[in-house]
Design an enzyme around this catalytic site. Structure first.
Site: not given
Ligand SMILES: NC(=O)c1ccc[n+]([C@@H]2O[C@H](COP(=O)([O-])OP(=O)(O)OC[C@H]3O[C@@H](n4cnc5c(N)ncnc54)[C@H](O)[C@@H]3O)[C@@H](O)[C@H]2O)c1
Length: 344
Positions: A80, A177-183
């Protein structure tokens, strides 16, 4: 500032302090273990309050990458890097090129990718100086869909062990959290019959989840105390802490967020509460598997198979944790160390 006596120092193979006067680059690259292959892990850009804080972070995160790749069965070690500075002001072509030259000087022992505050466009600049990068715009692309798939399959494995069936019909899942992964994760669960209770800071996303996924929306702090079978943290780290544990009513914690436990002691606390915890770096490994497909020239079929294997890895982990009556996080660390010891 000590290194070999540092509490997070764990037989790291190499720790490189990088400084470039002209561009203002101050970075630390930590190569934890290369037994299974070259170390891979993202570069984090963060305004650390001291270089000691940056060192602690990079030592801990690089060890985490070793465990994550080992448990995902990847031909990769753990590493890292952190760049110290304010993401709003420090970024420049000169800085990322200087950083790329440091990575190149390691001769492939460390492969970098994106992490907090680092974008694909930044990695593209680093790639002008070194080929030891993964996740450039024209190659593997967005890892989130694979992370979502792995997390969904991990939830099914947890449901099998704690709820008696991997079928998610009628299972209540609280998604934070409904971001890229959550949704995408929530959609998989919904398609499998789960009932969703969701929260996010983004109102638009919540409206979409209501109409597309028939989700019930709750407030940001309400998500911990809802009546749900599964709590799925998919936003922030450290949401399993002394305060939230008093509120959780779930039987399973399984989500994509990194560093879910505020403190390693919560691993045992959660177990004692009768909650089955899917260790974060095991269930969210779809992302590193996706990035690895670029670094290790893996076919799409092979990548997909390894993401689907997250189910089997967790299935074995949960069975062994029950048999040995141990917390799952502690056992996952041990299993990762066993994989590396066997390879040695
Ligand atoms: N993207 C990946 O491939 C990946 C891989 C491994 C781990 N992760 C982890 O998964 C998690 C989500 O990643 P992502 O890529 O979807 O990120 P993202 O930024 O696309 O989504 C995060 C979501 O969380 C929401 N959010 C922020 N603060 C919040 C709060 N206080 N309460 C509720 N929701 C809140 C945001 O509005 C957003 O919709 C992160 O912890 C990331 O480190 C992601």
């Amino acid at each position: 500032m000590s290194l070999f006596e540092h509490p997070e120092f764990d037989h790291h193979e190499e720790v490189v302090f990088c400084h470039d006067e002209e561009s203002g680059l101050k970075a630390i690259i930590a190569v934890h273990d290369t037994t299974l292959g070259p170390s891979l892990g993202g570069t984090r850009l963060w305004n650390y309050s001291s270089s000691a804080e940056a060192l602690t972070d990079v030592l801990r995160l690089s060890r985490g990458m070793t465990y994550k790749s080992a448990m995902a069965g990847l031909p990769l070690g753990g590493g890292k890097a952190v760049i110290i500075g304010d993401a709003k002001s420090i970024k420049s072509d000169a800085l990322f090129r200087a950083y790329g030259r440091f990575i190149n000087s390691l001769g492939g022992k460390y492969i970098t990718a994106e992490d907090v505050n680092i974008r694909t466009s930044d990695i593209d600049i680093v790639a002008q100086e070194t080929r030891h990068v993964a996740g450039t715009a024209d190659k593997a692309g967005d890892p989130s869909p694979h992370t979502a798939l792995g997390t969904y399959l991990g939830v099914k494995a947890a449901a099998k062990h704690r709820l008696g069936s991997e079928d998610l019909s009628g299972v209540k899942i609280a998604v934070q959290g409904l971001g890229a992964v959550g949704y995408a994760f929530a959609k998989y669960c919904r398609d499998d019959g789960a009932e969703l209770i969701v929260t996010d800071i983004n109102e638009e996303t919540l409206e979409r989840a209501k109409s597309e996924l028939d989700a019930t929306v709750v407030g940001l702090d309400e998500i911990y105390g809802v009546d749900a079978d599964i709590y799925a943290p998919c936003a922030l780290g450290a949401t399993i802490n002394d305060e939230t544990l008093k509120q959780l009513k779930c039987k399973i914690i399984a989500g994509s967020a990194n560093n879910q436990l505020a403190n390693p002691k919560h691993d045992k606390v959660v177990k004692d509460m009768g909650i089955l915890y899917a260790p974060d770096y095991v269930i969210n490994a779809g992302g590193v598997i996706h990035v690895c497909s670029e670094a290790a020239d893996m076919s799409l079929e092979e990548t997909d198979k390894r993401v689907r294997d997250i189910y089997n890895t967790l299935d074995k982990l949960f069975a062994r944790a029950k048999e040995e009556d141990r917390p799952t996080g502690e056992l996952a660390d041990q299993m990762a160390r066993e994989i590396i010891a066997n390879a040695k």
